[in-house]
Design a protein around this motif. Structure first.
Motif, mmCIF file in Angstrom:
data_model
loop_
_atom_site.group_PDB
_atom_site.id
_atom_site.type_symbol
_atom_site.label_atom_id
_atom_site.label_comp_id
_atom_site.label_asym_id
_atom_site.label_seq_id
_atom_site.Cartn_x
_atom_site.Cartn_y
_atom_site.Cartn_z
ATOM 1 N N CYS A 15 40.148 19.489 31.884
ATOM 2 C CA CYS A 15 40.499 20.898 32.127
ATOM 3 C C CYS A 15 41.866 21.044 32.814
ATOM 4 O O CYS A 15 42.395 22.161 32.893
ATOM 5 C CB CYS A 15 39.443 21.571 32.995
ATOM 6 S SG CYS A 15 37.797 21.580 32.271
ATOM 7 N N CYS A 40 39.004 27.471 26.476
ATOM 8 C CA CYS A 40 37.746 28.233 26.577
ATOM 9 C C CYS A 40 38.020 29.633 27.127
ATOM 10 O O CYS A 40 37.402 30.612 26.690
ATOM 11 C CB CYS A 40 36.739 27.493 27.448
ATOM 12 S SG CYS A 40 37.362 27.024 29.068
ATOM 13 N N CYS A 59 36.132 23.937 23.053
ATOM 14 C CA CYS A 59 36.448 22.867 24.008
ATOM 15 C C CYS A 59 36.780 21.555 23.292
ATOM 16 O O CYS A 59 35.981 21.054 22.515
ATOM 17 C CB CYS A 59 35.276 22.655 24.954
ATOM 18 S SG CYS A 59 35.611 21.380 26.183
ATOM 19 N N ARG A 118 35.819 24.179 33.066
ATOM 20 C CA ARG A 118 36.243 25.563 33.313
ATOM 21 C C ARG A 118 35.413 26.563 32.517
ATOM 22 O O ARG A 118 35.411 27.754 32.801
ATOM 23 C CB ARG A 118 37.707 25.740 32.919
ATOM 24 C CG ARG A 118 38.650 25.337 34.001
ATOM 25 C CD ARG A 118 40.057 25.695 33.599
ATOM 26 N NE ARG A 118 40.965 25.378 34.675
ATOM 27 C CZ ARG A 118 42.254 25.219 34.532
ATOM 28 N NH1 ARG A 118 42.800 25.376 33.353
ATOM 29 N NH2 ARG A 118 42.997 24.929 35.553
ATOM 30 N N ASN A 119 34.744 26.065 31.490
ATOM 31 C CA ASN A 119 33.896 26.956 30.698
ATOM 32 C C ASN A 119 32.506 27.114 31.317
ATOM 33 O O ASN A 119 31.606 27.666 30.695
ATOM 34 C CB ASN A 119 33.777 26.454 29.245
ATOM 35 C CG ASN A 119 33.259 25.034 29.168
ATOM 36 O OD1 ASN A 119 32.961 24.418 30.184
ATOM 37 N ND2 ASN A 119 33.155 24.511 27.962
ATOM 38 N N CYS A 144 44.381 22.561 30.309
ATOM 39 C CA CYS A 144 43.753 23.239 29.170
ATOM 40 C C CYS A 144 43.176 24.570 29.628
ATOM 41 O O CYS A 144 42.736 24.703 30.776
ATOM 42 C CB CYS A 144 42.643 22.338 28.615
ATOM 43 S SG CYS A 144 41.710 23.065 27.247
HETATM 44 S S1 SF4 Z 1 38.209 24.188 26.773
HETATM 45 FE FE1 SF4 Z 1 39.652 23.062 28.053
HETATM 46 S S2 SF4 Z 1 39.599 24.108 30.064
HETATM 47 FE FE2 SF4 Z 1 37.785 24.760 28.909
HETATM 48 S S3 SF4 Z 1 36.172 23.338 29.560
HETATM 49 FE FE3 SF4 Z 1 37.076 22.483 27.706
HETATM 50 S S4 SF4 Z 1 38.675 21.089 28.452
HETATM 51 FE FE4 SF4 Z 1 38.124 22.436 30.153
#
Ligand code: SF4
Ligand code: SF4
Length: 253
Positions: free
Chosen positions: A197, A203, A250, A156-157, A200
């Motif tokens: 993700c 990010c 992350c 997602r980042n 989560c």
């Molecule tokens: S912080 Fe969480 S949502 Fe963002 S890329 Fe990493 S695992 Fe995925």
């Protein structure tokens, strides 16, 4: 990708993962095998931690569509990159070149060197290539192409979460018309449904520019924020430490 020594794979598991068409004995398959092993053995002897070949003909239509629009018809791709444990490798530095100073990170330069070296190995054998090199900022398009290796996730980042390394990697891709065997049979493929993700959004919450929404990346917001002198530090002449919050936040490893 990194080998998981805690869960060694049996010969049966590895064999089951190799498509039958790669085990044929005809000349074309033999050429495909030899070319793939040549690249693979070179990558292993060069100790390149992020390496994987992709056979584009085995991708889903949706994945394959990401490789449209090149000046040749791509048949394969090679993922190459470096793991980054020291965030200083993401410090932006002004590197002198033919056209003046180029702001670039050491992480980018390492990946670019791998990509150029392996492009040469393909071009010397008559194949066409195009390189997509990594930047320091998120690149959702590149990360989705890297995830087509099935050895990691498009995070997602906007960064590639490499199976056993998370997003602290600097990886790019060589797209080529060379026929390659896909996969890296030392490791099982990942299932996109298992992406870290799923539950989560660290990010997204960490991004001070509001450039990440979870489904999109607003490049302009990220670039403007990072390039604002109020938002970076300069530990030395021609060196700037810019925002990498979406990477450092992350938890994926
Ligand atoms: S912080 Fe969480 S949502 Fe963002 S890329 Fe990493 S695992 Fe995925
Ligand atoms: S956290 Fe920083 S590098 Fe990441 S998207 Fe936001 S501004 Fe860009």
């Amino acid at each position: 990708m990194k080998k998981d020594w805690k869960s060694p794979r049996s010969r049966e598991q590895v064999t089951a993962q190799i498509p039958e068409e790669y085990q044929r004995r005809d000349a074309e398959t033999q050429n495909r095998r030899e070319l793939t092993f040549l690249l693979q053995e070179a990558a292993f002897s060069d100790h390149i931690p992020i390496y994987c070949a992709i056979d584009l003909t085995r991708l889903s239509d949706e994945e394959r569509a990401m490789f449209d629009g090149f000046r040749f018809t791509p048949r394969g791709a090679v993922v190459l990159g470096q793991t980054i444990r020291d965030m200083f490798l993401y410090a932006e530095q002004d590197i002198p070149g033919n056209k003046g100073f180029r702001p670039v990170t050491a992480a980018q330069l390492i990946a670019e060197n791998y990509l150029m070296e392996y492009r040469e190995k393909l071009e010397i054998q008559g194949y066409q290539t195009e390189i997509i090199a990594p930047e320091a900022i998120p690149d959702p398009t590149l990360s989705a192409m890297l995830a087509a290796s099935h050895k990691g996730y498009a995070g997602r980042n906007g960064r590639f979460l490499a199976g056993a390394y998370g997003c602290r990697v600097s990886a790019g891709i060589i797209v080529t018309d060379a026929p390659l065997m896909g996969g890296d049979y030392r490791f099982p493929d990942v299932d996109p449904a298992d992406s870290p993700c799923r539950s989560c959004r660290k990010c997204i919450d960490a991004c001070p520019a509001g450039a990440l929404t979870g489904t999109s990346f607003v490049r302009e917001k990220c670039v403007n924020y990072r390039n604002d002198p109020a938002h970076y530090s300069s530990p030395g002449t021609h060196t700037r430490l810019k925002c990498m919050a979406c990477m450092t936040a992350c938890p994926a490893e």
